[in-house]
Each structure stands twice: as C-alpha cells, then as structure tokens.
Write a protein that holds these residues in place. Sequence first.
Motif, PDB file in Angstrom:
ATOM      1  N   UNK A  81       0.947  -0.871  -0.339  1.00  0.00           N
ATOM      2  CA  UNK A  81       0.276  -0.267   0.175  1.00  0.00           C
ATOM      3  C   UNK A  81       0.904   0.842   0.000  1.00  0.00           C
ATOM      4  N   UNK A 119       2.518   2.197  -3.495  1.00  0.00           N
ATOM      5  CA  UNK A 119       1.015   2.522  -4.734  1.00  0.00           C
ATOM      6  C   UNK A 119       1.467   3.812  -4.620  1.00  0.00           C
ATOM      7  N   UNK A 120       1.443   3.919  -3.076  1.00  0.00           N
ATOM      8  CA  UNK A 120       0.591   5.268  -2.671  1.00  0.00           C
ATOM      9  C   UNK A 120       1.712   6.216  -2.659  1.00  0.00           C
ATOM     10  N   UNK A 130       4.052   6.613  -5.584  1.00  0.00           N
ATOM     11  CA  UNK A 130       4.119   6.077  -6.665  1.00  0.00           C
ATOM     12  C   UNK A 130       3.152   7.627  -7.294  1.00  0.00           C
ATOM     13  N   UNK A 131       2.002   6.942  -6.406  1.00  0.00           N
ATOM     14  CA  UNK A 131       0.534   7.917  -6.933  1.00  0.00           C
ATOM     15  C   UNK A 131       1.152   9.322  -6.565  1.00  0.00           C
ATOM     16  N   UNK A 152       3.547  10.661  -9.011  1.00  0.00           N
ATOM     17  CA  UNK A 152       3.168  11.007 -10.226  1.00  0.00           C
ATOM     18  C   UNK A 152       1.660  12.438 -10.584  1.00  0.00           C
ATOM     19  N   UNK A 153       1.236  12.302  -9.144  1.00  0.00           N
ATOM     20  CA  UNK A 153       0.776  13.848  -8.994  1.00  0.00           C
ATOM     21  C   UNK A 153       1.387  15.110  -8.985  1.00  0.00           C
TER      22      UNK A 153
END
Lengths: 301, 137
Positions: A284, A287-288, A290-291, A294-295
């Motif tokens: 998790x 993923x977070x 990575x997000x 990207x943001x």
Amino acid sequence: MMPAYFTKKEIETLNHFCGADLSSRLQGARRNLDSSMVRIVNTGMVSSGKSSLYNILTDSVAEERFPTGAARTTTSADSYVYNSIEFIDTPGIDVRDADDALSFQTITQSDIILMVHNIKTGPLTRRESDWLKTLSDSMGSPEIRQKRLIFICTWKDTREMEEGYEDILNEVKSMVYGIVGTEIPFFDVSVKKYINGINKKKDILCQKSGIPALSAFINEKGAEYSAVKRVYAYDNFQRVAAEARSILYSIRRDLYDNTQRKRNSVEQSYRSRRNAWSNIFNVFKAYRESFDRLKEELRHI
Amino acid sequence: MAVIFAVVGGAVVIGLCSDSDHSDYSDYSNYDNYSNYSDAAERRERRLRAKQEETESARQKVNEYKSDSVNPCLTLKSLIMEPGESVEVPSVQRNGNEKITDEERKKIDAETADMKKEVNEIDQVISKIDKLLEEKP
C-alpha cells in the motif's frame, strides 16, 4: 455449629484439586485444634458391633445411648462424653458413599481411631483393608499410627472355641501389620460375653470378654493423649496442610506453564499475521508513494 | 546640406528599423518554425495526457488496494472511509498494528482465562492455609 475455616468456594477448590479425602482431612485437622477433649472415633463395616462396644465403653448398655441392631442403625456421627473422653460413633462403611464420607470426615476430626472388625467373618475383607490403609496413610509416621490407631476384633465369642481361632487372629494381626506398617494395639473382645458376665455377675466372664482390658487401655490412652493432644493435633494439621499446599503448588506450577505455552502459541500465530499485515502495508505504501510522485510530476508538466 | 543629411539619416534609421521588423515577421511567417512550435505543444499535451492517465491509474490502484486489502486490517472507521490516495499513511500503519495487538491480547486472555481463574482460586486457598497455620492455637 462447627466453625467454618474455609469458604464454600475454597472447599470446592480443595475438593477439586486435592481430592475430597485430603480436603476433608485438612478441614477436620483444623477443627480438631479447637477442642481440648480427646476424641475417640470408631469405624468398621456395618454390624461389626461398633455401637454395642461403645455402649459398654461408656457404661450405657441399659439406655443404649448408641442405637444397635442387625441393620444399618447408625446413620449419623453420634457422640457422647464419658470420663472426659468424647466417644464418636460412625455409620458402617461400604453401604452408602455418603456414610463413608461422613465416617471419614468424622475420623479426620478425631484423635484416636478404633478400627472394629467382626472376627466372625474371618480375615479382613478387601474393603476393610483399603479403608484401614486410607486411615493409616492419612496419619503420617508409624509413631503417630501407633498412638492413634487401635484395632479391635469383635464377636470373639462366635469363634474362640474353634481350634484355629488363634490362627485367624494371627492372620488378621499380620494383615493389619502389613497395612499399617507398624504394630498397633490389638484387642479381641466379646460384648455378648461381657453383658452375660454383668447380668450373671460373673467377673470371670467379664474379664474373658476382653472388654475390661480394652476399657482400661482406652482410658489410659485417652489420658496420655490428652496431655499431648495440642501438640499432636497441631502437628497433624501442619502435616496435612503441607500435603495440601504441596499439591496445590504443583498444580499451580503446571497451570502457569500451560498458560505460558498457550500464550507462546498465540503469539506465534500472531507473528505470521503481523508479517502478513506488514506486507500488505508495504505494498500500500509503495502504491501510495507512486501515486504521490505521479501527482507531483503532473503538477510540474 | 544639413537637411539632406537629416533626411538621409532618418531614412536610414527608418530603413534599419523597417528591416528589423520585417525580419521578425519573416520568422513567424516561416512555415517550418511554426510547425516546430505546434509539435512541442502537442508533445507537451500528449505527455500531460499520458501522465494524467498514469496518475489516474495509480490513483485507482492505490484506492482499490486500500479498499480491498488494507481496510480489512483496520478498525478506525475514519481511516476505513478515507480513500487510499489521501489517507494518512502512518495512521494506517499504526491502526493496523493496534488491531493485531488487540486481537492477540484478547485471544491470549480468552485462551488462558480458565487457567488464570484456577490459579487465582488456588492462590486463595494457599493464602487461607498459610493464615490458618499462622494462627497457632
């Protein structure tokens, strides 16, 4: 009303972990400390002549202070004080479990035990042997057994004329010795002969009944025991208490070990759960991150 | 004479200025340059769209994973309701750890309760025996 030294719950715990016998002995030994009077209790099979013997020893033949009969007449522990000794009559053993329990409980609160055996039936039965062993084992050292146990064969008149009577007596004596592990006072008596002697005013019959010798011995023993009763009663209580404590501590240790084992096993199973959660969380988090990255990149385009 | 020089000089200046402006217009009117500018914008636009798609995909992934795999490991409703993209990560970790610790403690308590009760009962009887032994009559 006897004082209760243990609560109902504590007695349940004692019965559960130490067994009813030891629990009863412990309670009886403590209660016995309250009385300065020597307590003599009888025990034996139904119709072995316990109550009849007590009526004579307490000079109560006429009024039959202790009810007698061919069947199970004694159903509770009756007692009577005579010559500064408390005589306690108990129900016969091996008829009802409740009677056996009452007898044992009464014995645990007493000082001297008269084990009564009907010689008409021959040697000791299996049940009598077991009973005597239980009593003997509950007393500790052989010295204490010698002081607290007296063995009496009743109904002597029914067999004494037989050629092998002495052999039977010796066989019983030998069995008693084998069970108790030491020599204890041993008598053979006839209540019937004694009463005949009294009725016919024949002293020789009374003497031959063995009752006067037994009575004198009991009175002497009672007086002797009275002087040391406190010490013996306290020693007995200490010994029984130590026995109970030792069992309780041993069970407590086992319970503690089991608790630890159970705890370790649960902790072990939760270690795998922690690892699983750690893996889930790490995925998790990745993923977070990575997000979030990207943001951020999107913001700068 | 002075007037001639002034006129000629002014014309030169104007001519120079006019020449410079013309050059600029000439650049913009150049077809190739215009095409370069358009490609860059398009590339930027494409990059933006690709990043947006990538971000959206990452957003969906983190939210789905949070909802499917992380939420069952949590107890706090506020953390469960919050999507993966915005939930506070250290709080998630803390709550997940707490849940396991609580469950482990409860399980240990449940599995050892009977034994603990018996140990307490035994302790009570041992204390009573010790007390009676102290009360030497």
